[in-house]
Design an enzyme around this catalytic site. Structure first.
Site, mmCIF file in Angstrom:
data_model
loop_
_atom_site.group_PDB
_atom_site.id
_atom_site.type_symbol
_atom_site.label_atom_id
_atom_site.label_comp_id
_atom_site.label_asym_id
_atom_site.label_seq_id
_atom_site.Cartn_x
_atom_site.Cartn_y
_atom_site.Cartn_z
ATOM 1 N N TYR A 1 0.826 -1.215 0.000
ATOM 2 C CA TYR A 1 0.000 0.000 0.000
ATOM 3 C C TYR A 1 0.864 1.271 0.000
ATOM 4 O O TYR A 1 0.374 2.362 -0.281
ATOM 5 C CB TYR A 1 -0.950 0.031 1.203
ATOM 6 C CG TYR A 1 -1.990 -1.059 1.189
ATOM 7 C CD1 TYR A 1 -2.370 -1.672 -0.005
ATOM 8 C CD2 TYR A 1 -2.603 -1.477 2.353
ATOM 9 C CE1 TYR A 1 -3.315 -2.679 -0.019
ATOM 10 C CE2 TYR A 1 -3.564 -2.487 2.346
ATOM 11 C CZ TYR A 1 -3.906 -3.089 1.152
ATOM 12 O OH TYR A 1 -4.852 -4.090 1.142
ATOM 13 N N LYS B 1 3.760 -15.150 1.525
ATOM 14 C CA LYS B 1 3.779 -16.021 0.350
ATOM 15 C C LYS B 1 5.238 -16.194 -0.061
ATOM 16 O O LYS B 1 5.673 -15.714 -1.122
ATOM 17 C CB LYS B 1 2.961 -15.397 -0.793
ATOM 18 C CG LYS B 1 1.470 -15.356 -0.544
ATOM 19 C CD LYS B 1 0.759 -16.631 -0.921
ATOM 20 C CE LYS B 1 0.654 -16.804 -2.420
ATOM 21 N NZ LYS B 1 -0.024 -18.070 -2.776
ATOM 22 N N ASP C 1 -2.674 -17.916 1.334
ATOM 23 C CA ASP C 1 -3.873 -18.543 0.768
ATOM 24 C C ASP C 1 -4.319 -19.721 1.632
ATOM 25 O O ASP C 1 -5.515 -19.895 1.894
ATOM 26 C CB ASP C 1 -3.645 -18.969 -0.694
ATOM 27 C CG ASP C 1 -2.339 -19.714 -0.908
ATOM 28 O OD1 ASP C 1 -1.460 -19.685 -0.012
ATOM 29 O OD2 ASP C 1 -2.185 -20.353 -1.977
ATOM 30 N N ASP D 1 -4.919 -7.186 5.891
ATOM 31 C CA ASP D 1 -6.153 -6.489 5.549
ATOM 32 C C ASP D 1 -7.243 -7.516 5.234
ATOM 33 O O ASP D 1 -8.362 -7.476 5.771
ATOM 34 C CB ASP D 1 -5.873 -5.598 4.321
ATOM 35 C CG ASP D 1 -6.946 -4.572 4.078
ATOM 36 O OD1 ASP D 1 -7.905 -4.513 4.869
ATOM 37 O OD2 ASP D 1 -6.836 -3.827 3.090
ATOM 38 N N ASP E 1 -10.278 -9.089 8.078
ATOM 39 C CA ASP E 1 -11.704 -8.924 7.767
ATOM 40 C C ASP E 1 -12.392 -10.278 7.732
ATOM 41 O O ASP E 1 -13.515 -10.431 8.231
ATOM 42 C CB ASP E 1 -11.886 -8.219 6.414
ATOM 43 C CG ASP E 1 -12.108 -6.727 6.594
ATOM 44 O OD1 ASP E 1 -11.712 -6.203 7.659
ATOM 45 O OD2 ASP E 1 -12.669 -6.081 5.688
#
Ligand code: NAD
Length: 370
Positions: A143, A194, A227, A251, A255
């Site tokens: 970001y 990852k 994942d 993020d 959530d």
């Protein structure tokens, strides 16, 4: 009387002031009954500050935030200010505070309270007793990484790009928060990235592994690809104690994890900065939810996420574990007694207002200290 603890309360917009009002009653209760004295300042942020001062947060408020032990934030924003440009939106208040206070570790607990076990979309046997903490790196990664932008290619088409970057220092400081939290809980940390497809992920894994060997060999460390973590959170969320991860993955995963609990009006969060030489960390506590303009002013908002944010403040800024647990216990018992605000209403329960919910929590607190 215990020494004064300095708080800055920033209620903000919409339901922010309504739910914060109920927390102030709990703070008053603690002052009177637990003899814990808080030195409290209150100020404007968000749309309220734009209306009064023309800007979402003034430098003076930022300076006040820097001078206190902890900031208790409500929520900002609403349709009244939606037409303002990005340069002066209410949301800039929280972004400015995170940046100016150097708040790099976002803590999002996902806890399923027994009376709300049916509020989750997952089966009760999967989520019952869930108590996990996600630590999301919140000032670095994709970001904020450079280069970023949209460029026009020779054939006239466009290409958008962002960059995931993490330095050793950025990884170590957030991993330390994860390890320290694990030590205070079930002593298990799962680091998520990852590393199979991203160099920054590989570095993340190497740095966390080295830090573990060097400073935290007593903590049980595991690594997981992001994942797989998303899948495991839905399959068997109780396998986790503390998860530490990057800004982007945090993020998404936080959530996802918050919805395991089923209700936005119940979820607190903390964002922490670096500890100074005395061990004091800059810190801001806020509910996950926004200013809920659709119900603002109706007196029906759920104040529990804001109360639980205050409980986190007691635990992480002041080491007041007993008092934090006392407030959390009072909230659980109020729910167990069948009182519900509209957002968590269930068959057979009694629907109550924001204020009645707040009163009920204070009554429960009275019972434990009687
Ligand atoms: P929201 O969280 O405000 O509301 C989403 C839905 O959940 C609404 O239906 C709302 O009524 C309900 N809800 C939220 N909190 C509740 C509570 N405590 N009790 C009962 N119901 C509750 O999200 P949104 O509608 O996407 O955003 C509204 C405004 O809030 C926007 O301006 C947004 O930018 C802002 N926002 C601010 C923050 C923050 O201050 N940190 C965070 C998220 C959104």
């Amino acid at each position: 009387m215990a020494s004064n603890k300095k708080l800055l309360v920033l209620p903000g917009d919409g339901i922010g002031p309504e739910v914060m009002g109920e927390v102030r009653r709990v703070i008053d209760w603690m002052d009177k009954r637990r003899h814990v004295s808080f030195d409290i300042g209150e100020d404007l942020v968000g749309g309220a500050s734009i209306d009064a001062r023309g800007i979402a947060i003034t430098e003076a408020v930022v300076e006040r935030a820097k001078s206190v032990d902890a900031v208790l934030f409500g929520s900002v924003g609403g349709p009244k200010w939606d037409t303002l440009g990005f340069a002066n939106r209410p949301e800039l208040a929280i972004l400015t505070l995170r940046k100016e206070l150097g708040l790099f570790a976002n803590l999002r607990p996902a806890t399923v309270l027994e009376p709300l076990v049916d509020a989750s979309t997952l089966k009760p046997e999967v989520v019952r007793g869930l108590d996990l903490m996600i630590v999301r790196e919140s000032t670095g990664g994709i970001y904020f990484g450079e280069p970023r932008g949209v460029e026009t290619l020779p054939d006239g088409s466009k290409r958008g790009f962002n960059t995931e970057t993490y330095s050793t220092m950025e990884i170590e400081r957030v991993a330390r928060v994860g390890f320290d939290l694990a030590r205070k809980r079930q002593n298990r940390l799962c680091s998520v990235e990852k590393a199979n497809v991203m160099e920054s992920g590989l570095l993340w894994r190497q740095v966390v592994t080295a830090l573990h060997q060097r400073e935290y060999p007593d903590v049980e460390l595991s690594h997981m690809y992001a994942d797989n973590c998303a899948m495991q959170l839905v399959r068997n969320p109780r396998q986790f104690d503390v998860i530490v991860t990057t800004n982007l993955f945090g993020d998404l995963l936080s959530d996802l994890a918050s919805m395991l609990t089923g209700s936005l009006g119940m979820l607190p969060s903390a964002t922490l900065g670096l500890a100074d030489e005395s061990g004091r960390r800059r810190a801001l506590y806020e509910p996950i939810h926004g200013s809920a303009p659709d119900i603002a002013g109706k007196g029906i908002a759920n104040p529990l996420a804001q109360m639980l944010s205050f409980a986190m403040l007691l635990r992480y800024s002041f080491d007041m574990e007993d008092d934090a647990a006392m407030i959390e216990g009072a909230c659980t018992r109020v729910l167990a007694s069948g009182l519900r605000t509209a957002d968590i209403m269930a068959p057979g329960c009694a629907r109550v207002s924001t204020h009645v919910m707040g009163e009920a929590v204070v009554r429960e607190l009275d019972k434990v200290s009687a």
